[in-house]
Scaffold this active site. Structure first.
Site, PDB file in Angstrom:
ATOM      1  N   ARG A 342      -2.525  -8.636   1.084  1.00 35.16           N
ATOM      2  CA  ARG A 342      -2.249  -7.257   0.681  1.00 35.16           C
ATOM      3  C   ARG A 342      -1.941  -7.181  -0.812  1.00 35.16           C
ATOM      4  NH1 ARG A 342      -1.293  -1.953   2.729  1.00 35.16           N
ATOM      5  NH2 ARG A 342      -1.856  -2.564   4.844  1.00 35.16           N
ATOM      6  N   GLU A 754       5.795   3.117   3.065  1.00 40.82           N
ATOM      7  CA  GLU A 754       5.759   2.163   1.955  1.00 40.82           C
ATOM      8  C   GLU A 754       5.299   2.731   0.613  1.00 40.82           C
ATOM      9  OE1 GLU A 754       3.356  -0.183   4.689  1.00 40.82           O
ATOM     10  OE2 GLU A 754       4.323  -1.956   3.890  1.00 40.82           O
TER      11      GLU A 754
END
Lengths: 806, 489
Positions: A342, A754
């Site tokens: 990620r 997030e």
């Protein structure tokens, strides 16, 4: 009748309801808080009264014991002998276990092996558990573990990214992504820059520490109360550790006092230890980590060291980039493979790199195994992109925001064909769709008066010899979906009781993010009843099985859809019943204002449910959802790992004291994209909270280790998360209006957990802007993070001396 | 036996461990689990409760961290926990404001915030202060409560909502009745706790006058003196020590006295930071913003000047200030008293001039003079509730353009709080010019060899100490130049 039934087959049903929703029951319906309204957090009243129950608040069971672990004082050592006689003899101790007492699996690695519940012969970080005790009180257990006599042969420890790279010590193999011809592009670029950025780790500091309670049940089973984001994994691991089938274990998670990723995998060991101790002692065992144990023994956000080599034209347009992100993973894989992935997926942030090579290394060190933390590597990857932009801006002598605008992925209407398919392809070959960032940047620049303030700051700096101000605007483009495809599924369970009250379960866990509230709003929306009519009960593995962790910002996207699916199933049955009972067509049945309307008649919801029950209609249903469209081929590093992107932009203004490095964030303006908001108050709460938490990560929160791998910042006395005093005096937050998610998400909303975290990168850039002013913005300050006053002062000095050397 | 009010209930307790914390008592013994444990070290505020004490016929409400407060000290006081606030069924205005403003997310820190807000509410109501809660007030009352979810904006808004004049008029505690109940408790005599535990007799003494205290301590010099306990309690909650004999100085009348004489401020060693703040700030205005950054409201409500000195930490914030002010201690042992200048008190790391059985009775601080000034600087990672990396206190008198008198107290630079004597010498009788400052900067960098630790590196500490001298000069030379990012408009 048969025709009608056929018509009411499930697919049709769903379609019918979705269409009706879009037309007449859009989330703007007035009345009680349904979707799209500012419903209060479902536990708010209990929170403020001290009545919301956390695991440690449960009345103790008769005979309940309290667990604690004995841990390694060394980063890397062989265990030569372990004498626990004094531990066993300590006052109040009833049960002591070592690796030999574990009936089933010893390795509880969540994805890859490598996490021993208790260590037998080799310790690999300071604080690694060797044995566990259960005693009559928490204090007795904590005192007892100190009495162990363990002999070690201390081995050399690898503690830094540089050492791990040098020794090629990795917890998982490196991975690479490529777009175009980066080598050629770099070689031919008229300008080229190399740089690096150290990005420090971060302690989760959830206010409620790790805790689990295990209660022995019949047939070797166990009922577990856990503060975990991933009840199904706790269930699996406890079953494996105890060597029983999964169906003997029930895990119950009502709420957590904060999670932030820290309770995704790392809540499991304490549940497993509690279960083994409970099995051996035959008594309920509560396992709660003291704050210092929690800080020492559980993983943190990965520290990263990122390197870049970027080629660009004289305008500052990026022509090619070679980026390496090195994550410090600690001793075991945990989730590091996906986390470093990620980081790689976000090392472009919002910028088209044209030709790119992105390499991710998963460095193994003899430190605690780093784990998920809000953003999951994304923030650290993004820092590489922003460091690159900042460096280019100083080199070409432009305001960094101009370099950002120049390099953004193109907006839809600006898109034109390019050899590689346009300026909208990421290094992993996903097309950037519904790209809102250029538009959002321009809007925020106008709303926050960017240019005028920048000019005012220049004037201020010219007349202020000691204090310098800075202003910076940065974007966030964050990919939504688990990059591990199978996790993108969810289940839900709805019961309607005969008084019309609704009981809702889903696989998502509540850690403060308001998931329960949002999903309840969705069900309220579907049935058009007041949200108070719905009770969301604890996430339980015996109600909704095989769930994914509540992580990756996906809680509402997945569980909201699953709950909607369950609600629509029951609605379909109710409509069918209404059609039979009152001889109407499905189109004549609709739900509104706590009523079920059937032709000309309207029944209060509860009354109609009573009728349906008498008519023998099933009032319970499960729901399921899996995210469409996503795929990723790791071998070719290409695909569509993300269903969509969530976007945001932030402009932060700071003032820096060039004598001490102290600073203050004066103002922040945020514009964030949540699609069509399900609950603006909750979304704004996530945005502000994420921003401040991100600011802490980049400023005052410094994870410190000594030369032997011992954590120095092991208490809130020496690890400083933001307080009220750090809140910018001016904080303007706006949700981007009129841009529903173009994908078929729940009511076209977007995930919000997030993405806002990374808005805080604007604070780091603003600090750099202030420092750079010392050299009339010619030098790019080498400011690493966390940018404590000490690091800021070091950057001030380095910037000034670089200017001298020009 | 000790007697106190737990919310509305009068309790009489004895035979408990002297080191039992209020938090443990509430959660384990009373099942009152609204009060949470976040850190057990007084750093997060999740365990905040409010103590009401009777002072001059009125109640004073103060927030405390229950995790680092021993139960025994509650004698004669009312302890108010979150469960008290909505005892009548409806939410208290501070609770309702937190709900209305979306001030809770995970909810774990929330009861602590609610109690800090309650202390603010009581304070503003008693002062009939109807101005909206300012940012500064919000920071003063709430910066000792950590929230990891919200980012604080909605909590500050809740503080503003709850302290509007209409809201302040909503709930009035029956202070007269509580005062009467507390007076009745006190009339029953002083408290004292004894516990027989497996052949060991444990004590929590609560002497009420100096002679009694001196007697107790002289007889049992290994007993632990407890003032605010913000440091002592960590030995229990973090190092798992068991303290069997505690002498609490907080009930000693003389040690709670604060007297202003013609030349000095006489501050009893048990006077808390919070109570000392206004008297000290009246003399030396720089002390107010400085003290606002010492710990949190909860810590300032508990921690004492005497404790901060006696504890002899190299990073305590008051010793450098008191060194710069030339404070003198009155020490007491048995029937003997002696006076000792503070700069002779600190001997080595955590080592002081105190004899066994000897304690600090009071601190004498010279009053301000119109021709001299006090300048205080604290540098830490975080603005609020953080321990200094470097602390610099400077007492300065400039006469005819040169330094007539200077005392520099520094913290974080050595094993003890220390005067920077060599640096002072480099400045004394010198003209107040950039050259002198430069010489002083060189001197201070040479004079100290600080440690590198979790708060800062040795290098940074030295550099900052030197740069703070520059800040001092700039501030004295040109008031127009902004030099501080805090309280910066």
């Amino acid at each position: 009748m048969r025709d009608l039934l056929n018509k009411l087959g499930k697919p049709l049903e769903v379609k019918l309801d979705s269409a009706a929703l879009a037309q007449s029951q859009a989330p703007t319906t007035q009345g009680s808080p349904k979707a799209g309204r500012d419903a209060k957090h479902d536990s708010a009243h209990k929170h403020v009264a001290g009545a919301a129950q956390y695991i440690d608040d449960r009345f103790p069971h008769a005979g309940q014991l309290y667990g604690c672990v004995g841990k390694s004082p060394h980063a890397h050592a062989r265990v030569i002998s372990m004498n626990l006689d004094k531990v066993r003899a300590a006052p109040g101790v009833l049960c002591v276990i070592t690796a030999d007492d574990i009936p089933g699996h010893l390795d509880i690695g969540p994805v890859f092996p490598g996490d021993m519940l208790l260590v037998k012969d080799k310790v690999e970080f300071v604080g690694q558990p060797l044995f566990a005790v259960a005693a009559e009180s928490h204090a007795a257990a904590r005192r007892a573990v100190k009495l162990a006599e363990v002999e070690y042969e201390v081995l050399p420890a690898t503690l830094t990214i540089e050492d791990a790279l040098q020794q090629q010590l990795f917890v998982r193999p490196p991975h690479q992504m490529r777009l175009g011809e980066p080598e050629t592009a770099l070689a031919n670029a008229p300008n080229r820059l190399h740089g690096d950025i150290e990005v420090g780790g971060q302690e989760h500091f959830y206010l409620e520490g790790q805790i689990s309670l295990a209660i022995p049940e019949e047939d070797g089973g166990m009922h577990i109360f856990a503060s975990s984001q991933h009840p199904s994994e706790v269930q699996k691991l406890v079953a494996e550790v105890l060597d029983v089938p999964f169906n003997r274990i029930t895990v119950d998670v009502r709420r957590m006092g904060g999670g932030f990723g820290g309770k995704e995998t790392q809540a499991a060991p304490w549940a497993c230890l509690a279960a083994v101790l409970a099995r051996k002692s035959g008594r309920p065992v509560k396992f709660r980590l003291s704050r210092s144990d929690d800080m020492e023994m559980t993983g943190k956000r990965h520290h990263f060291h990122n390197l870049f080599d970027v080629g660009f034209d004289d305008e500052g347009r990026i022509l090619g980039a070679d980026i390496t992100v090195n994550g410090l993973c600690g001793y075991s894989p945990d989730l590091s493979d996906a986390i470093v992935d990620r980081a790689m997926f976000h090392s472009d942030n919002a910028y088209f790199l044209a030709n790119a090579s992105i390499t991710g290394n998963r460095c193994k060190t003899h430190t605690v195994s780093n784990t998920a933390f809000r953003g999951f590597g994304g923030p650290q990857g993004m820092m590489a992109a922003e460091a690159m932009i900042e460096a280019i801006a100083r080199r070409v002598g432009k305001d960094p925001v101009e370099i950002r605008l120049l390099n953004y992925y193109r907006e839809d209407h600006e898109r034109y064909d390019f050899k590689q398919g346009g300026y909208d392809v990421t290094p992993y070959h996903q097309k950037v769709e519904q790209n809102l960032i250029p538009l959002m940047t321009r809007k925020l620049m106008a709303d926050a008066d960017y240019h005028a303030r920048k000019a005012a700051i220049r004037a201020f700096n010219a007349s202020s010899p000691i204090l310098k101000k800075g202003l910076a605007l940065t974007p966030v483009k964050f990919g939504i979906s688990f990059t591990v495809q199978h996790l993108n599924q969810a289940g839900a369970l709805i019961h309607i009781y005969t008084d019309g009250s609704i009981h809702l379960n889903h696989g998502g866990t509540e850690m403060g993010q308001g998931l329960y509230t949002k999903v309840a709003q969705i069900v309220a929306q579907e049935f058009q009843v007041d949200v108070d009519n719905i009770v969301v009960s604890a996430a339980r593995t015996d109600k909704v099985p095989n769930t994914s962790p509540t992580a990756a910002s996906s809680g509402t996207d997945l569980n909201g859809k699953a709950a909607q699916n369950a609600a629509q199933t029951i609605k379909g049955r109710l409509i069918e019943f209404a059609c039979e009972q009152y001889q109407v067509t499905p189109e004549q049945v609709y739900f509104a204002d706590n009523n079920v309307h059937v032709g000309e008649k309207a029944f209060p919801f509860a009354e109609f449910i009573q009728q349906a029950y008498m008519g023998r209609v099933s009032l319970s249903a499960t729901g399921f959802y899996k995210t469409p469209k996503i795929h990723y081929d790791r071998d070719t590093a290409s695909g569509r790992p993300f269903f969509y992107f969530a976007n945001g932009v932030a402009a932060s203004e700071v003032v820096v004291d060039t004598l001490t490095g102290e600073y203050k964030v004066l103002r922040a303006d945020i514009l964030h994209d949540v699609g069509k908001s399900l609950n603006p108050a909750i979304d704004i709460g996530q945005i502000e909270g994420g921003f401040i938490q991100g600011m802490g990560w980049l400023t005052t929160e410094e994870v410190c280790w000594d030369a032997n791998g011992r954590l120095l910042s092991n208490s809130p006395a020496n690890y400083k998360i933001p307080t009220l005093g750090d809140l910018p005096e001016v904080l303007n937050v706006e949700l981007l209006p009129n841009e529903p998610n173009r994908e078929e998400t729940i009511y076209h909303s977007k995930a919000v957990g997030e993405p806002p975290f990374m808005l805080a990168i604007s604070v780091w850039c603003a600090l750099k802007d202030a420092i750079s002013s010392l050299t009339d913005y010619r030098i790019d300050p080498p400011l690493h993070t966390p940018s404590t006053p000490e690091k800021v002062l070091a950057a001030v000095e380095a910037t000034l001396s670089a200017a001298k050397g020009e | 036996m000790i007697r106190f009010l737990l919310n509305d209930d009068a309790l009489e307790l004895d035979n408990f461990d002297p080191d039992l914390t209020i938090l443990e008592f509430l959660r384990t013994n009373k099942g009152l689990t609204g009060t949470k444990e976040g850190c057990a070290s007084g750093d997060c505020g999740a365990c905040t409760a409010v103590i009401a004490t009777e002072e001059n016929g009125a109640l004073a409400y103060r927030s405390i961290n229950t995790c680092i407060t021993f139960l025994g000290g509650l004698h004669g006081k009312q302890l108010i926990t979150v469960e008290y606030l909505n005892r009548r069924g409806a939410l208290h205005p501070v609770q309702q404001a937190m709900v209305d403003q979306h001030g809770s997310q995970c909810g774990f820190c929330t009861p602590g915030f609610v109690m800090s807000l309650y202390a603010l509410y009581q304070h503003k109501q008693q002062k009939a202060d109807t101005r909206a809660c300012s940012r500064q007030e919000g920071e003063a009352y709430l910066a000792g409560n950590l929230c990891r979810c919200t980012g604080y904006r909605p909590i500050l808004d809740a503080a503003r909502q709850a302290t509007s004049p209409e809201q302040l008029a909503q709930i009035k505690e029956d202070e007269a009745a509580i005062c009467a109940r507390l007076a009745a408790i006190k009339a029953q005599g002083p408290g004292s706790v004894t516990r027989e535990d497996q052949g060991v007799t444990k004590h929590f003494h609560l002497p009420t006058n100096l002679d009694q205290l001196a007697q107790f301590y002289d007889a049992a010099p290994s007993a632990r003196l407890l003032a605010g306990g913000t440091d002592l309690a960590l030995e229990v909650t973090q190092q798992l020590k068991q303290l069997d004999n505690i002498i609490y100085v907080g009930a000693v009348d003389e040690m709670n006295a604060l007297t202003v004489t013609e030349d000095t401020l006489e501050i009893g060693a048990a006077v808390t930071y919070e109570r000392a703040m206004s008297a000290l700030s009246q003399e030396y205005p720089d002390i107010e913003p400085f003290l606002e950054r010492l710990g949190s409201m909860q810590v300032r409500n508990q921690g004492t000047l005497g404790g901060n000195i006696g504890n002899a930490s190299p990073i305590g914030d008051m010793p450098p200030v008191l060194l710069a002010l030339n404070a003198v201690l009155t020490l007491r042992k048995g029937e003997q008293s002696r006076r000792l200048p503070l700069d002779q008190f600190f001997l080595d790391y955590k080592k002081t001039a105190l004899q066994p059985g000897e304690f600090i009775a009071s601190i004498s601080i010279p009053r301000a003079r119109p021709d001299a000034s006090l300048h205080l600087y604290k540098v830490s990672k975080r603005l609020e509730d953080d321990i200094s990396a470097v602390c610099l206190a400077c007492y300065l008198k400039i006469e005819n353009g040169s330094v007539a008198e200077i005392r520099l107290g520094v913290g974080g630079m050595a094993a003890i709080p220390k005067r920077a004597m060599l640096t002072e010498q480099a400045m004394l009788q010198q003209p107040w010019t950039p050259d002198t400052i430069q010489a002083a900067q060189t001197a201070i960098m040479q004079e100290f060899s600080p440690l590198s630790d979790v708060r800062a590196s040795a290098d940074y500490r030295r550099k900052v100490a030197a740069n703070l001298l520059q800040r001092l000069y700039i501030e004295s030379a040109d008031g127009a130049v902004a030099t501080r990012v805090f309280h910066y408009a």
